[in-house]
Design an enzyme around this catalytic site. Structure first.
Site, short mmCIF file in Angstrom:
data_model
loop_
_atom_site.label_atom_id
_atom_site.label_comp_id
_atom_site.label_asym_id
_atom_site.label_seq_id
_atom_site.Cartn_x
_atom_site.Cartn_y
_atom_site.Cartn_z
N GLY A 100 11.34 3.96 10.27
CA GLY A 100 12.58 3.37 8.98
C GLY A 100 13.75 2.86 9.73
O GLY A 100 13.26 2.04 10.88
N GLY A 120 5.68 2.79 5.42
CA GLY A 120 5.47 2.65 6.77
C GLY A 120 6.26 3.90 7.62
O GLY A 120 7.27 4.80 7.25
N ALA A 121 5.90 4.06 9.01
CA ALA A 121 6.14 5.75 9.18
C ALA A 121 7.80 5.34 9.67
O ALA A 121 8.48 5.87 9.98
CB ALA A 121 5.19 6.20 10.35
N ASP A 171 5.61 11.61 16.46
CA ASP A 171 5.51 11.92 15.18
C ASP A 171 3.67 11.98 14.32
O ASP A 171 3.76 11.15 13.35
CB ASP A 171 5.83 10.00 14.52
CG ASP A 171 6.07 10.59 12.89
OD1 ASP A 171 6.41 11.26 12.32
OD2 ASP A 171 6.68 9.34 12.15
N VAL A 173 16.26 3.37 11.02
CA VAL A 173 16.47 3.64 11.85
C VAL A 173 16.81 2.63 13.18
O VAL A 173 16.96 2.76 13.98
CB VAL A 173 15.80 4.45 12.50
CG1 VAL A 173 15.96 4.99 13.68
CG2 VAL A 173 17.16 5.65 11.74
N LEU A 178 1.13 -1.07 -0.24
CA LEU A 178 -0.33 -0.24 0.17
C LEU A 178 1.00 1.22 0.08
O LEU A 178 0.82 1.96 -0.79
CB LEU A 178 -1.49 0.20 1.18
CG LEU A 178 -1.97 -0.59 1.26
CD1 LEU A 178 -2.76 0.09 2.53
CD2 LEU A 178 -2.98 0.04 0.13
N GLY A 179 1.75 1.37 0.65
CA GLY A 179 2.94 2.78 1.34
C GLY A 179 3.61 1.82 1.45
O GLY A 179 3.60 1.12 2.26
#
Ligand SMILES: *[C@@H]1O[C@H](CO)[C@@H](O)[C@H](O)[C@H]1NC(C)=O
Ligand SMILES: *[C@@H]1O[C@H](CO)[C@@H](O)[C@H](O)[C@H]1NC(C)=O
Ligand SMILES: *[C@@H]1O[C@H](CO)[C@@H](O)[C@H](O)[C@H]1NC(C)=O
Ligand SMILES: *[C@@H]1O[C@H](CO)[C@@H](O)[C@H](O)[C@H]1NC(C)=O
Ligand SMILES: *[C@@H]1O[C@H](CO)[C@@H](O)[C@H](O)[C@H]1NC(C)=O
Ligand SMILES: *[C@@H]1O[C@H](CO)[C@@H](O)[C@H](O)[C@H]1NC(C)=O
Length: 779
Positions: free
Chosen positions: A518, A515-516, A611, A520, A512-513
């Protein structure tokens, strides 16, 4: 500096494109023309103006149907729409595209439906006065016609060929393919039959014209013709005619006529005065079949109405009504199933003393009986049913008693039945008023969003219409131990196996896309933290937070399952083609503020989101804002040293204290909320990098908002959003709140509780100070 930014911005943000396409007035639509779904959009009209093609708002909601309708009469009568009547939100678009025909897409640009056009070089589209929308190619061939793809209605001059059909819609407001079908079979027989909605299986033919191929094939039907005078007949191969109605019944110059397979299964020809003077409406000329309540029976299905529902005839039109003690499963679908207010069960403590009956007359469900007793009396019949924990209904007629179980089918109400029906009910439930048609809509188990926390953070949504999921997967790097068992997660949440989620998502197939979180965060997760945080997240319940539905803790796989939000992210909505209305935006703002206040102040453990940004706000069916990803930030922050690489959040939304040695508090969320608020006011992104010049120019929305506010030029900030500017007092108040939230000094920022009070006008908002007194500029 600030002034320079302002100038750059006004060149970057060009006015939003104009919505309605001007039409020629001769019904002709040029290739490339488009329409956008808005409340007062101008449709494409036929030359006479009788028919319109465009977006029709359905049920006062933010949902629109691409359709063809009569434009000169007040009744909403859609005569054509794409198959299954897809509802689209405001801002959706239909375009006449070369090589592709009509293309319908949502505000995010996702294609919803296309007419197709045989890859042809198109010349123009045409809304004909007959109600037919045609697409013509460069060599004058009709490439596509709405008449070739009828939905539930046929119009004069329209012809139905063999193997063509029309289908009823589900209800007045649900245009999905419904329960009934009229089809000219390949053998020439015209039939009406019932269709099972979930499976699409067809059964229970309840009308046959009899014009089929047999020994004398010349008698069989070739076409159903609805001629321009409103005369409808089956044309036989032989050229002879099988009449469906009478010729010259009505002068077609004076009347609109249509034949519709209604959602109750009756195929009806209607007429309506073209130039009504006063109170007129659609009237019935003739209909098929004559008595649908009696025509559909047998054990194949529920009958003319849904399960437990009762059919009665009201001048040829079927009327379905739930009996007392039952209410509609879907309040918008009166022909659908009825659910009992109570279901008899055979629990251990079945005590006949606790039950009684609701008595109804002339109602019967002929198919659902399992015992018949005769001869007997009415009193005994009731007693038998009371003694029997399975019995839901007893029917008594003429010394005979039938015991019936739920669900009941083929319900009919007719004075000729001469029966008494006794519906078992709990004592005390007796004299309640009949259940309201507007009882809360039944929701089946909602769809899911699954999150897998992952090293290579994947976000996958599966949309088969029912299930949508987001995945973040976390691989545990440091240890081969198993995570703590489910027992350590002190929640009542369902626990899924990994395999279940693999199956539920079809192998994590459709992405879908992004995610927030990363890369990290890879390997940072402590073992107990996950469980603890799942616990903390599980205990957060608020209407403005996405609800955690379950989790998976299976070997190396850890997933969180969230409810599904049908309207996607706020980012998609806010920065899409069309500016959402000011009203909607202000409601969403308050919703977000409430969700955040809850996380900050009302949870058992305080949660700092870290966030907040439009990508992390989801919108449900009714455009309620729901904050997502909360708790994860905190979860992933454990053990982080406060170095510059430890910054959580997203560029443009990050509070200045992340760059300084001041403590991180809930005020970081207030800052991000302030940025988001300014974005929602202006429908612009927090940071825009303009690369068109020789060097990149960074434009910061917060700086610009301050400048516009100070100079009293909010209309520039809002770019002529008239709806918002009309609400100037509230608008100014929102901007002020935004400027307070983005103060560089965290202690100057209000709490989210205070923000809500200000947004709701409960407390006054003071004049904001310059948010960035110490700031260095970016370039
Ligand atoms: C409609 O009018 C436009 C110009 O106004 C013309 O180009 C087009 O050919 C006309 N179409 C028809 C079908 O008459
Ligand atoms: C519009 O309908 C009329 C009447 O059926 C027909 O003669 C005409 O060709 C149609 N126009 C187009 C462009 O299809
Ligand atoms: C569509 O294309 C096929 C093959 O390219 C052609 O045979 C057919 O006639 C076309 N149909 C129309 C309506 O133009
Ligand atoms: C219409 O009904 C179908 C089948 O019951 C359902 O799946 C769909 O969500 C409904 N659509 C709307 C817009 O209510
Ligand atoms: C078939 O039906 C047509 C029209 O009803 C009639 O004229 C013809 O004689 C029939 N043929 C046979 C072989 O029955
Ligand atoms: C219009 O007619 C309907 C029935 O045909 C009636 O119920 C309604 O009250 C009428 N409205 C007016 C304004 O006369």
């Amino acid at each position: 500096m600030a002034r320079v930014l302002y100038l750059i911005l006004s060149t970057i943000f060009l006015p939003f494109s104009i919505v309605a396409q001007q039409i020629n007035g001769n019904g002709s639509i040029p290739v490339g023309a488009s329409l956008i779904a808005t409340y007062n959009g101008t449709p494409w009209l036929s030359p006479s103006g009788d028919f319109a093609f465009g977006f029709k708002q359905i049920q006062q909601k933010d949902s629109f149907l691409l359709s063809i309708w009569y434009d000169k009469i007040p009744e909403n009568t859609e005569v054509w729409y794409p198959k299954d009547g897809p509802m689209v939100p405001r801002g959706s678009k239909v375009e006449l595209t070369n090589g592709r025909g009509l293309v319908l897409s949502d505000p995010q640009g996702k294609e919803i439906w296309t007419s197709g056009s045989n890859n042809s070089e198109l010349a123009y589209g045409f809304m004909n006065d007959t109600g037919n929308f045609v697409i013509v190619d460069s060599i004058s061939r009709k490439i596509w016609e709405s008449f070739r793809f009828p939905t539930d209605t046929i119009l004069p001059t329209q012809v139905m060929e063999r193997a063509e059909e029309i289908n009823s819609k589900i209800s007045e407001t649900n245009f999905s393919t419904g329960r009934f079908q009229l089809r000219l079979l390949k053998d020439g027989n015209l039939i009406l039959r019932k269709r099972d909605i979930p499976s699409g299986i067809l059964y229970n033919v309840y009308y046959r014209s009899g014009t089929r191929d047999d020994s004398n094939a010349t008698n069989s039907g070739l076409q159903v013709i609805f001629d321009e005078t409103g005369y409808m007949y089956i044309l036989r191969r032989s050229g002879q005619i099988f009449e469906l109605n009478q010729k010259d019944a009505l002068p077609s110059k004076l009347y609109y006529q249509r034949a519709t397979l209604d959602s109750d299964g009756v195929f009806t020809q209607y007429f309506h005065l073209k130039n009504p003077t006063g109170n007129t409406s659609w009237e019935v000329l003739w209909s098929l079949p004559k008595n649908i309540c009696n025509r559909i029976d047998g054990t194949d299905g529920s009958g003319a109405c849904g399960l437990n529902n009762v059919c009665s005839l009201d001048v040829n039109l079927a009327n379905c009504e739930c009996p007392q003690g039952f209410s509609l499963l879907d309040p918008n679908d009166p022909n659908g199933d009825c659910k009992p207010d109570f279901t008899p069960t055979c629990d251990e403590g079945y005590d006949r003393e606790r039950f009684g009956f609701i008595e109804l007359t002339n109602i019967d469900w002929p198919e659902s009986d399992y015992v018949r007793v005769q001869p007997t009396t009415e009193e005994n019949c009731k007693t038998f049913c009371l003694q029997d924990c399975f019995c839901a209904v007893a029917i008594y007629r003429d010394k005979q008693c039938w015991k019936k179980k739920l669900p009941l089918s083929n319900g009919k109400k007719d004075p000729s039945l001469v029966v008494k029906a006794f519906l078992k009910s709990r004592k005390g439930d007796f004299y309640q008023p009949p259940p309201s048609v507007f009882s809360p809509k039944h929701k089946s188990q909602r769809s899911l969003i699954v999150m897998i926390l992952s090293a290579c953070v994947l976000v996958i949504f599966l949309s088969n219409g029912v299930i949508c999921m987001v995945f973040f997967r976390i691989y545990k790097r440091t240890t081969k131990n198993h995570y703590p068992s489910n027992k350590s997660v002190d929640t009542n949440l369902p626990c899924f196996t990994y395999q279940e989620l693999v199956e539920a998502t079809n192998g994590f197939k459709d992405e879908l896309g992004k995610g927030a979180f990363g890369i990290v965060y890879k390997g940072v997760i402590g073992e107990t933290t996950v469980a603890t945080e799942v616990n903390a997240i599980a205990k957060t319940h608020h209407k403005n937070l996405v609800q955690l539905l379950g989790f998976c803790d299976d070997g190396d796989q850890r997933l969180l399952v969230y409810e599904y939000m049908s309207n996607g992210t706020l980012a998609g909505f806010l920065f899409g083609d069309m500016r959402p209305s000011w009203k909607l935006r202000s409601d969403v703002i308050v919703g977000i503020a409430k969700g955040l206040a809850y996380l900050h102040e009302e949870c058992s453990t305080q949660v700092i989101h870290c966030d907040i940004k439009p990508q992390n706000i989801l919108l449900d069916d009714c455009y309620n804002a729901k904050i997502s990803d909360f708790g994860l930030a905190k979860l992933l922050m454990m053990d982080q040293s406060r170095t510059s690489t430890g910054i959580r959040g997203t560029k443009g939304y990050v509070a200045p204290e992340w760059f300084r040695s001041t403590p991180i508090t809930v005020k970081v969320d207030v800052y991000s909320f302030g940025v988001l608020l300014l974005e929602m006011i202006s429908c612009r992104k927090s940071v825009v990098i303009n690369e068109s010049d020789s060097k990149d120019v960074v434009v910061v929305l917060t700086d610009w908002a301050w400048d516009c506010y100070q100079e009293g030029r909010l209309e520039v900030f809002l770019e002529n959003d008239l709806e918002a500017l009309d609400d100037y007092k509230r608008l100014t108040m929102f901007v002020k709140v935004g400027l307070w939230c983005v103060q560089e000094n965290p202690s100057m920022r209000p709490t989210m509780r205070k923000v809500i009070q200000m947004l709701e006008g409960v407390v006054e908002v003071n004049e904001p100070q310059c948010p960035f007194p110490f700031s260095v500029t970016y370039n």
